[in-house]
Scaffold this motif. Structure first.
Motif, PDB file in Angstrom:
ATOM      1  N   ARG A 197      11.113   6.323   5.483  1.00 45.51           N
ATOM      2  CA  ARG A 197      10.264   5.685   4.478  1.00 45.51           C
ATOM      3  C   ARG A 197      10.873   5.864   3.097  1.00 45.51           C
ATOM      4  O   ARG A 197      11.291   6.962   2.738  1.00 45.51           O
ATOM      5  CB  ARG A 197       8.848   6.277   4.497  1.00 45.51           C
ATOM      6  N   TYR A 243       9.989   4.898  -1.037  1.00 43.12           N
ATOM      7  CA  TYR A 243       9.055   4.399  -2.050  1.00 43.12           C
ATOM      8  C   TYR A 243       9.897   4.191  -3.300  1.00 43.12           C
ATOM      9  O   TYR A 243      10.361   5.150  -3.920  1.00 43.12           O
ATOM     10  CB  TYR A 243       7.941   5.412  -2.279  1.00 43.12           C
ATOM     11  N   GLU A 302      10.849   1.593   6.488  1.00 43.13           N
ATOM     12  CA  GLU A 302       9.830   0.972   5.646  1.00 43.13           C
ATOM     13  C   GLU A 302      10.185   1.228   4.190  1.00 43.13           C
ATOM     14  O   GLU A 302      10.515   2.346   3.806  1.00 43.13           O
ATOM     15  CB  GLU A 302       8.440   1.527   5.930  1.00 43.13           C
ATOM     16  N   VAL A 312       8.524   0.547   0.373  1.00 42.96           N
ATOM     17  CA  VAL A 312       7.459   0.081  -0.509  1.00 42.96           C
ATOM     18  C   VAL A 312       8.057  -0.041  -1.904  1.00 42.96           C
ATOM     19  O   VAL A 312       8.530   0.939  -2.482  1.00 42.96           O
ATOM     20  CB  VAL A 312       6.251   1.030  -0.525  1.00 42.96           C
ATOM     21  N   GLN A 338       7.502  -0.681  -5.801  1.00 40.80           N
ATOM     22  CA  GLN A 338       6.430  -0.509  -6.778  1.00 40.80           C
ATOM     23  C   GLN A 338       6.936  -0.932  -8.151  1.00 40.80           C
ATOM     24  O   GLN A 338       7.870  -0.341  -8.701  1.00 40.80           O
ATOM     25  CB  GLN A 338       5.982   0.957  -6.836  1.00 40.80           C
ATOM     26  N   PHE A 390       0.498   1.665  -5.334  1.00 35.02           N
ATOM     27  CA  PHE A 390       0.390   1.779  -3.883  1.00 35.02           C
ATOM     28  C   PHE A 390      -0.285   3.092  -3.507  1.00 35.02           C
ATOM     29  O   PHE A 390       0.041   4.159  -4.034  1.00 35.02           O
ATOM     30  CB  PHE A 390       1.787   1.723  -3.271  1.00 35.02           C
ATOM     31  N   ASN A 400      -0.730   5.464  -0.358  1.00 36.74           N
ATOM     32  CA  ASN A 400      -0.123   5.645   0.974  1.00 36.74           C
ATOM     33  C   ASN A 400      -1.132   6.032   2.045  1.00 36.74           C
ATOM     34  O   ASN A 400      -0.774   6.144   3.217  1.00 36.74           O
ATOM     35  CB  ASN A 400       1.023   6.661   0.917  1.00 36.74           C
ATOM     36  N   PRO A 449      -1.698   1.146   3.775  1.00 34.51           N
ATOM     37  CA  PRO A 449      -1.116   0.803   5.082  1.00 34.51           C
ATOM     38  C   PRO A 449      -2.137   0.333   6.115  1.00 34.51           C
ATOM     39  O   PRO A 449      -1.760  -0.350   7.084  1.00 34.51           O
ATOM     40  CB  PRO A 449      -0.442   2.107   5.513  1.00 34.51           C
ATOM     41  N   TYR A 494      -1.938  -3.389   6.465  1.00 40.13           N
ATOM     42  CA  TYR A 494      -0.674  -4.034   6.838  1.00 40.13           C
ATOM     43  C   TYR A 494      -0.897  -5.072   7.933  1.00 40.13           C
ATOM     44  O   TYR A 494      -1.715  -4.881   8.842  1.00 40.13           O
ATOM     45  CB  TYR A 494       0.322  -3.003   7.375  1.00 40.13           C
ATOM     46  N   TRP A 525       2.787  -4.079  -5.825  1.00 41.86           N
ATOM     47  CA  TRP A 525       3.704  -3.500  -4.847  1.00 41.86           C
ATOM     48  C   TRP A 525       3.864  -4.450  -3.663  1.00 41.86           C
ATOM     49  O   TRP A 525       3.045  -5.356  -3.458  1.00 41.86           O
ATOM     50  CB  TRP A 525       3.195  -2.141  -4.349  1.00 41.86           C
ATOM     51  N   ALA A 544       5.393  -4.140   0.616  1.00 39.72           N
ATOM     52  CA  ALA A 544       5.921  -3.285   1.680  1.00 39.72           C
ATOM     53  C   ALA A 544       6.662  -4.140   2.697  1.00 39.72           C
ATOM     54  O   ALA A 544       6.177  -5.203   3.102  1.00 39.72           O
ATOM     55  CB  ALA A 544       4.793  -2.518   2.371  1.00 39.72           C
ATOM     56  N   ARG A 560       9.350  -3.908   6.382  1.00 35.17           N
ATOM     57  CA  ARG A 560       9.880  -3.100   7.479  1.00 35.17           C
ATOM     58  C   ARG A 560      11.028  -3.841   8.156  1.00 35.17           C
ATOM     59  O   ARG A 560      10.999  -5.076   8.262  1.00 35.17           O
ATOM     60  CB  ARG A 560       8.793  -2.777   8.511  1.00 35.17           C
TER      61      ARG A 560
END
Length: 519
Positions: free
Chosen positions: A310, A312, A405, A407, A409, A439, A441, A445, A448, A466, A468, A470
């Motif tokens: 992940r 960010y 993933e 994200v 911002q 965002f 967390n 999600p 999503y 933001w 997201a 994947r």
């Protein structure tokens, strides 16, 4: 101006899904150049991806390079463009990927098709414009006009005789292959009195979207069906900027849809009243949120349901200090953009060769997974000490076949929040969520879309918000990621991923071509 084969936009490339092309590029201009095949995944073949000093050293004036373009799962409209400073302003063109022989479009075959390339026109030398801006530290000059297929259109006094037009027959349906090659603005697009049906985006099909306007970011492509079902006449197609706060260039480019037949043509074509205003954030958001992948048996998707890595990543436009506050950026500094507070420094040797040949001292593998400090990223009036990024050539290393993933911002440093079209080379990704504010967390999600998110290569991250995404890191190599607003990329809003080799020959980076341009 720099062109390809004397054409602006450049010549289209036509292929079928899964084919390969060899394109020989001869640089007869006066600046270094490279070519990127935007949206083409190039499996195991980063050597032909194109970003200057990332996957290759530039093609110098008088030199040449042969690109091997490997198509795999892409289908629909993509595009190619220069990837060296601002040369892409005039060096770009369509890529049309037709279905394999024996397969069909997932919609009725259109009667004809037209590429619609949204671009810009600069009266000055674009390379001089950006170089002057980088030296002064301030904003570069804006373009003098937007263009549709190289022509500004009737609303600019200079170009009425050359306004681009398409001829249509009543009752027939046409495929518009819309390409966002604009340098620094997202664009609204519409055709007067006609509805549009969006059936593809970024080289993948989507569930059809019926709409009377489009919003497209730099880097994106869309496949759009237009049915000629209005009274035979002349109708404008038009495009103008979308800027969340104020327009960067508030002019409008036009082309004309002309019906064949015997009728009295109007002195002025009908204008699209449905074209949103420059600052209509609701129109932009409502359109973007409607995209869903087709996700059927013939066009399956594979959204990672769990995540191994992940990130960010904060997106910021800040400034670095200048001696005696002598620059033209904020507070006498020099504008600098960043991802997670790292402003990318272009190396002197391309990252791919450095990685492949294990050359030390070119980059460091410590791009941060999170920003160095957390604050209210979307607040107004943020303190100036948050605006100074660190300079560096940092990459993020990913294990082969790991699920990732990211994200993104947006931050409101200098109250300069705007949309950012983030583009990842070597991959398509699934856009699983978006929102405004910071965002969360824990809660975000839960919203999503992991069932049918659109598969993209360029995602628009909302101003003050933001997004997201994947993807599965199954394409080994060195792959660039950057904002497709060209001034932001020039200021350092870039980074690169290194995806390790897999366990077999077929999951390993291909050997480099016999000839690589020297740096």
């Amino acid at each position: 101006m720099l062109t390809v084969n004397g054409q602006f936009p450049g010549p289209p490339l036509y292929v079928r899904k899964g084919e390969r092309l060899i394109v020989n590029v001869y640089n007869q201009g006066t600046y270094n150049v490279t070519i990127h095949w935007h949206g083409v995944k190039q499996p195991r073949n980063p050597w032909s991806d194109g970003p200057e000093y990332v996957t290759q050293c530039p093609i110098k004036p008088g030199a040449n390079f042969s690109y091997e373009i490997i198509f795999s799962v892409e289908e629909g409209t993509l595009w190619w463009h220069a990837h060296s400073d601002w040369t892409r302003a005039t060096v770009h063109g369509p890529i049309v990927v037709y279905p394999k022989i024996g397969t069909n479009y997932p919609f009725p075959k259109p009667d004809a098709e037209f590429p619609i390339v949204l671009g810009e026109w600069y009266k000055g030398d674009v390379m001089e414009i950006i170089q002057s801006a980088l030296i002064s530290g301030g904003e570069p000059n804006t373009s003098d006009a937007y263009t549709i297929n190289g022509q500004p259109g009737d609303l600019y006094n200079c170009s009425k005789p050359g306004t681009f037009n398409i001829m249509v027959d009543y009752g027939k349906t046409y495929l518009l292959r819309l390409i966002g090659s604009i340098m620094n603005e997202e664009m609204f697009f519409a055709v007067a009195q006609h509805n549009l049906t969006v059936v593809g985006r970024d080289g993948a099909y989507i569930k059809p979207i019926k709409t009377d306007y489009i919003m497209i970011t730099p880097g994106q492509t869309m496949d759009i069906l237009l049915t000629a079902n209005k009274s035979p006449s002349h109708y404008y197609m038009a495009a103008r900027a979308y800027i969340g706060a104020s327009a960067y260039d508030n002019t409008t480019t036009t082309a004309i849809v002309k019906y064949r037949g015997n009728y009295s043509a109007p002195s002025t074509p009908a204008f699209p009243s449905q074209l949103p205003n420059f600052t209509d954030i609701n129109a932009a958001t409502n359109f973007t949120n409607r995209f869903r992948a087709l996700a059927n048996k013939e066009h399956p998707i594979d959204v990672p349901q769990t995540v191994d890595t992940r990130l960010y990543i904060t997106i910021s436009v800040g400034a670095v200090p200048c001696v005696n506050n002598s620059c033209q950026g904020p507070a006498g500094g020099k504008l600098a953009a960043s991802l997670n507070n790292i402003s990318f420094v272009e190396p002197g040797v391309d990252l791919l060769q450095a990685y492949y040949r294990k050359t030390g001292g070119i980059f460091t593998a410590d791009f941060p997974d999170v920003p160095p400090y957390f604050f209210n990223f979307t607040a107004d009036g943020l303190p100036s000490n948050l605006s100074v990024p660190l300079k560096g050539t940092k990459v993020k290393v990913l294990e082969f076949n790991s699920s990732v993933e990211i994200v993104f911002q947006v931050t409101n440093i200098f109250n300069a929040a705007e949309n950012h079209p983030m583009h990842l080379h070597g991959y398509s990704f699934y856009h699983v969520g978006s929102g405004f504010g910071n965002f969360d967390n824990k809660t975000d999600p839960k919203g999503y879309n992991l069932v049918d998110p659109p598969e993209l290569n360029t995602v628009a991250v909302n101003s003050n918000g933001w997004a997201a995404i994947r993807f599965r890191a199954d394409n080994p190599g060195v792959w660039f990621m950057h904002c497709h607003l060209e001034r932001h990329a020039s200021w350092g809003m870039d980074m690169a991923f290194i995806v390790k080799n897999g366990p077999t020959k077929l999951t390993t980076i291909r050997r480099p071509p016999r000839y690589l341009n020297p740096c």
